[in-house]
Scaffold this motif. Structure first.
Motif, short mmCIF file in Angstrom:
data_model
loop_
_atom_site.label_atom_id
_atom_site.label_comp_id
_atom_site.label_asym_id
_atom_site.label_seq_id
_atom_site.Cartn_x
_atom_site.Cartn_y
_atom_site.Cartn_z
N ALA A 42 -21.33 -6.03 -16.64
CA ALA A 42 -21.60 -6.29 -15.32
C ALA A 42 -20.13 -6.79 -14.68
N TRP A 43 -19.47 -7.67 -15.49
CA TRP A 43 -18.10 -8.34 -15.28
C TRP A 43 -16.95 -7.28 -15.21
N ARG A 44 -17.22 -6.20 -16.24
CA ARG A 44 -16.23 -5.27 -16.15
C ARG A 44 -16.22 -4.42 -15.16
N GLU A 45 -17.28 -4.02 -14.63
CA GLU A 45 -17.79 -3.24 -13.46
C GLU A 45 -17.13 -3.98 -12.10
N LEU A 46 -17.34 -5.36 -11.95
CA LEU A 46 -16.68 -5.92 -10.98
C LEU A 46 -15.05 -5.93 -10.98
N ARG A 47 -14.42 -6.41 -12.28
CA ARG A 47 -13.03 -5.92 -12.50
C ARG A 47 -12.44 -4.69 -11.85
N ASP A 48 -13.43 -3.56 -12.25
CA ASP A 48 -12.84 -2.27 -12.12
C ASP A 48 -13.04 -1.92 -10.41
N GLN A 49 -13.79 -2.80 -9.83
CA GLN A 49 -14.04 -2.57 -8.57
C GLN A 49 -12.77 -3.03 -7.68
N TRP A 50 -12.43 -4.50 -8.60
CA TRP A 50 -11.19 -5.01 -7.73
C TRP A 50 -9.96 -4.12 -7.80
N TYR A 51 -10.04 -3.61 -8.82
CA TYR A 51 -8.62 -2.44 -8.89
C TYR A 51 -8.69 -1.40 -8.05
N ARG A 52 -10.02 -0.88 -7.84
CA ARG A 52 -10.07 0.10 -7.04
C ARG A 52 -9.62 -0.34 -5.57
N GLU A 53 -10.34 -1.35 -5.18
CA GLU A 53 -10.44 -1.71 -3.72
C GLU A 53 -9.19 -2.84 -3.40
N TYR A 54 -8.60 -3.42 -4.38
CA TYR A 54 -7.56 -4.48 -4.08
C TYR A 54 -6.20 -4.30 -4.88
N GLY A 55 -6.30 -3.33 -5.87
CA GLY A 55 -5.34 -3.19 -6.85
C GLY A 55 -5.19 -4.09 -7.81
N VAL A 56 -6.02 -5.25 -7.89
CA VAL A 56 -5.88 -6.27 -8.91
C VAL A 56 -6.21 -5.79 -10.35
N PRO A 57 -5.35 -5.64 -11.46
CA PRO A 57 -5.51 -5.29 -12.55
C PRO A 57 -6.73 -6.12 -13.31
N THR A 58 -7.37 -5.11 -14.19
CA THR A 58 -8.61 -5.71 -14.77
C THR A 58 -8.33 -6.53 -15.77
N ASP A 59 -6.98 -6.96 -16.37
CA ASP A 59 -6.70 -7.95 -17.17
C ASP A 59 -5.90 -9.10 -16.71
N PHE A 60 -5.99 -9.18 -15.35
CA PHE A 60 -5.35 -10.32 -14.70
C PHE A 60 -6.05 -11.54 -14.55
N GLU A 61 -5.33 -12.66 -15.17
CA GLU A 61 -6.37 -13.70 -15.39
C GLU A 61 -6.87 -14.37 -13.92
N LEU A 62 -8.04 -14.70 -13.73
CA LEU A 62 -8.70 -15.28 -12.80
C LEU A 62 -8.91 -16.86 -12.70
N ARG A 84 -9.03 -12.62 -1.28
CA ARG A 84 -9.28 -13.58 -2.36
C ARG A 84 -10.54 -14.16 -2.34
N TYR A 85 -10.86 -14.87 -1.18
CA TYR A 85 -12.01 -15.40 -0.96
C TYR A 85 -13.38 -14.50 -1.22
N ARG A 86 -12.98 -13.54 -0.94
CA ARG A 86 -14.20 -12.35 -0.95
C ARG A 86 -14.31 -11.85 -2.55
N MET A 87 -13.27 -11.86 -3.20
CA MET A 87 -13.34 -11.59 -4.61
C MET A 87 -13.86 -12.65 -5.43
N VAL A 88 -13.57 -13.99 -5.11
CA VAL A 88 -14.11 -14.95 -5.90
C VAL A 88 -15.68 -15.25 -5.51
N GLN A 89 -16.27 -14.96 -4.19
CA GLN A 89 -17.56 -14.88 -4.01
C GLN A 89 -18.23 -13.80 -4.63
N ALA A 90 -17.58 -12.59 -4.92
CA ALA A 90 -18.46 -11.56 -5.53
C ALA A 90 -18.32 -11.84 -7.23
#
Length: 220
Positions: A42-62, A84-90
């Motif tokens: 579930a977490w990896r799916e979220l990070r994949d979504q961030w990459y697609r929508e915002y360009g944030v790499p999946t290995d970028f430290e949160l 950024r607020y939306r990503m953290v809430q997600a």
């Protein structure tokens, strides 16, 4: 992920707080051993979504404090603060939606001595986790954010002597563990639910809204 063959779950722990006010807080994210793979998916799916929508790499430290403040440029990009607020809430929504995860947050306030407050809060966390584990008949391991140099965890563990947590916490750098990064988001959100800093007013309700099954932060 650190593997502990003899335990039923691992608690990933991170700290937060505001030294100037004496507020010290620890949040623990409990992950049952057999459920860890589905939570990671579930977490990896979220990070994949961030990459697609915002360009944030999946290995970028949160790291919640830096990320929400607009610091850090993932892949050279600088997402707007509202993004950024939306990503953290997600991220909180993903954590809150996992029925197998448990959240425990303990805090204290000692304006005159933040170091003492940290020891008290961590001891309170160990006692709270030990009581919960005794009720369920489980044993657990602890993993905390760190580089191995913090003596507090071993010292307080020895003082408290939790029967259901056989060994002191293992320190793991946050950038190597998505679990610690999840715990960091929870800890930072819980801190603002208590501290209610004006500059973080937008976060005041995030803990109760996005982690509705989590107990309210408990003062020790």
């Amino acid at each position: 992920m650190t593997t502990h063959q003899s335990v039923d779950r691992t608690y990933y722990v991170d700290e937060s707080g505001i030294p100037g006010t004496g507020l010290a807080l620890y949040a623990a994210l409990g992950v049952p051993t057999e459920r860890a793979p589905e939570v990671l998916r579930a977490w990896r799916e979220l990070r994949d979504q961030w990459y697609r929508e915002y360009g944030v790499p999946t290995d970028f430290e949160l790291h919640a404090t830096n990320f929400l403040s607009g610091r850090g440029r993932p892949a050279g990009l600088n997402p707007a603060k509202i993004e950024r607020y939306r990503m953290v809430q997600a991220a909180l929504d993903v954590i809150g939606a996992q029925p197998s995860l448990s959240v425990v947050t303990i805090y204290t306030k000692q304006p005159a001595h933040w170091g003492r407050a940290k020891r008290q809060a961590y001891g309170g966390l160990l006692r709270r986790l030990d009581r919960r584990l005794a009720e369920t008949g489980e044993r657990a391991a602890l993993v905390v954010d760190g580089d191995g140099s913090e003596r507090l965890y071993e010292q307080v563990h020895r003082q408290v002597g939790p029967r259901c947590i056989p060994r002191p916490a293992t320190e793991v750098p946050a950038h190597t563990s998505v679990w610690i990064q999840m715990a960091d988001v929870v800890a930072h959100t819980a801190c603002q639910a208590i501290a209610r800093q004006h500059s973080r007013r937008f976060m005041w309700s995030w803990y109760s809204r996005h982690l509705p099954k989590a107990p309210a932060p408990e003062r020790c």
